[in-house]
Structures are given as structure tokens and as C-alpha cells.
Design an enzyme around this catalytic site. Structure first.
Site, short mmCIF file in Angstrom:
data_model
loop_
_atom_site.label_atom_id
_atom_site.label_comp_id
_atom_site.label_asym_id
_atom_site.label_seq_id
_atom_site.Cartn_x
_atom_site.Cartn_y
_atom_site.Cartn_z
N GLY A 46 0.82 -1.20 0.00
CA GLY A 46 0.00 0.00 0.00
C GLY A 46 0.85 1.25 0.00
N GLN A 51 2.99 9.92 1.52
CA GLN A 51 4.30 9.26 1.37
C GLN A 51 5.04 9.73 0.12
OE1 GLN A 51 2.64 5.11 2.09
NE2 GLN A 51 4.69 4.92 2.92
N CYS A 97 6.70 -0.79 6.32
CA CYS A 97 6.21 0.42 5.65
C CYS A 97 7.27 0.87 4.65
CB CYS A 97 5.97 1.51 6.70
SG CYS A 97 5.45 3.09 6.00
N LEU A 98 6.83 1.31 3.48
CA LEU A 98 7.78 1.77 2.46
C LEU A 98 8.55 3.00 2.93
CD1 LEU A 98 5.63 1.27 -0.77
CD2 LEU A 98 7.49 -0.17 0.07
N HIS A 139 -3.35 0.56 8.12
CA HIS A 139 -2.00 1.13 8.01
C HIS A 139 -2.02 2.37 7.10
CE1 HIS A 139 2.53 0.69 7.56
NE2 HIS A 139 2.22 1.55 6.60
N GLU A 140 -2.65 2.23 5.94
CA GLU A 140 -2.64 3.33 4.97
C GLU A 140 -3.51 4.50 5.44
OE1 GLU A 140 -0.35 3.29 2.87
OE2 GLU A 140 0.10 1.17 3.11
N HIS A 143 -1.69 6.79 7.72
CA HIS A 143 -0.80 7.75 7.07
C HIS A 143 -1.51 9.08 6.79
CE1 HIS A 143 2.98 5.74 6.23
NE2 HIS A 143 2.39 4.67 5.75
CO CO Z 1 3.28 2.82 5.46
#
Ligand code: CO
Length: 160
Positions: A46, A51, A97-98, A139-140, A143
Site C-alpha cells: 500500500g 508518502q 512500511c515503504l 495502516h494506509e 498515514h
Molecule cells: Co506505510
């Protein structure tokens, strides 16, 4: 295809609250396509707009339909201006997480969530997720409010 740079955890922008999308126009579609390309390139589950430095309530998610089957096909979702309708149960699973490369931890998330959101054309839909999809949604969506999983995860030591 355009790849965007993924901001890392120390960027202050990742801590800000994103604003709702107001215009469902060509710029939004270009942004969604770039987010999809960037997510694929990074091999993530995701990606949220903040981000890549854009403080709008937009998320893309791609997860296997069946997380226990490695040959499962992937499901892809574009989620704009999401709102929770329901959260049920509990799961404790690994998460990454990216924006936090190389960091992993165990988070507690609802086992099931139901959200309401808009698609790229401004049409409202509901989405239900269990297991991995529920984790990815939570999670997303975090953000979009400046929350990172490392804020509440039990972090796991990884080897250098
Ligand atoms: Co993340």
C-alpha cells in the site's frame, strides 16, 4: 509511467494531516497512476499520498486475495476520502512500511474493517476487508492522519 520518490520516516510532512480530495479531475487520475506505478516498483502492499509528498486523503492498496496462497491473484484498490464504518475483532501481525525500509514490528489491528470511500470518478463505494486487507487499510488510513506503524508497533530486531 512516472515514479515518485517515497519519503522516509524523518520527513516532517509524513506527520501532517492530509486534506480531502475536492476535485475528481485529470490531475487526480495522473496522481493515482503514478501512485500505482510507485507502489509496484517498490513491491509494497500500500501507498498513501503523503508518502510521496502530497497531503491529500488518497491511498492505493494491492494485496493477494488469499494471503495464505502464494499463487493468489492480487486485488487492487484506489481509496479516496475514506471513512471507517465498522471495525471488529483483533489481529496481531507483522507489518512494515515503504517509508521505514528495513524496519518491522508487530501491530494490533482489527481483524475486520468496513470503510466508505470514493473512486477516481467521485463515485462512493464501500469496502470490507479481513486479515491482510484489513491491516493494509488501517495502516494506509493512519498515514492520512500522520501516524506511522512504528508509533505503536512492537518493533522486531532485524539483522544488518
Ligand atoms: Co506505510
Amino acid at each position: 509511467m512516472a515514479l515518485r520518490e517515497i519519503l522516509k520516516k524523518d520527513e516532517e510532512l509524513l506527520r501532517k494531516k492530509s486534506r480531502p480530495v475536492e476535485k475528481f479531475d485529470d490531475r487526480l487520475i495522473t496522481l493515482l497512476e503514478d501512485m500505482k506505478d510507485t507502489l509496484h516498483e517498490a513491491r509494497g502492499c500500500g501507498l498513501a499520498a503523503p508518502q510521496i509528498g502530497i497531503l491529500r486523503r488518497i491511498v492505493v492498496i494491492e494485496v493477494p486475495e488469499d494471503e495464505t496462497d502464494e499463487n493468489s491473484k492480487d486485488l487492487y484498490f484506489e481509496i479516496i476520502n475514506p471513512m471507517y464504518l465498522k471495525k471488529e475483532g483483533e489481529q496481531k501481525e507483522y507489518e512494515g512500511c515503504l517509508s521505514c525500509p528495513g524496519e518491522f514490528g508487530i501491530t494490533t489491528r482489527p481483524e475486520y474493517v468496513k470503510i466508505e470511500a470514493y473512486d477516481r470518478f467521485g463515485k462512493k463505494f464501500t469496502l470490507e476487508g479481513r486479515g491482510l486487507l484489513a491491516r493494509a487499510i488501517c495502516h494506509e488510513l493512519d498515514h492520512l492522519d500522520g501516524v506511522l506503524f512504528i508509533d505503536h508497533a512492537e518493533m522486531v530486531e532485524t539483522e544488518e
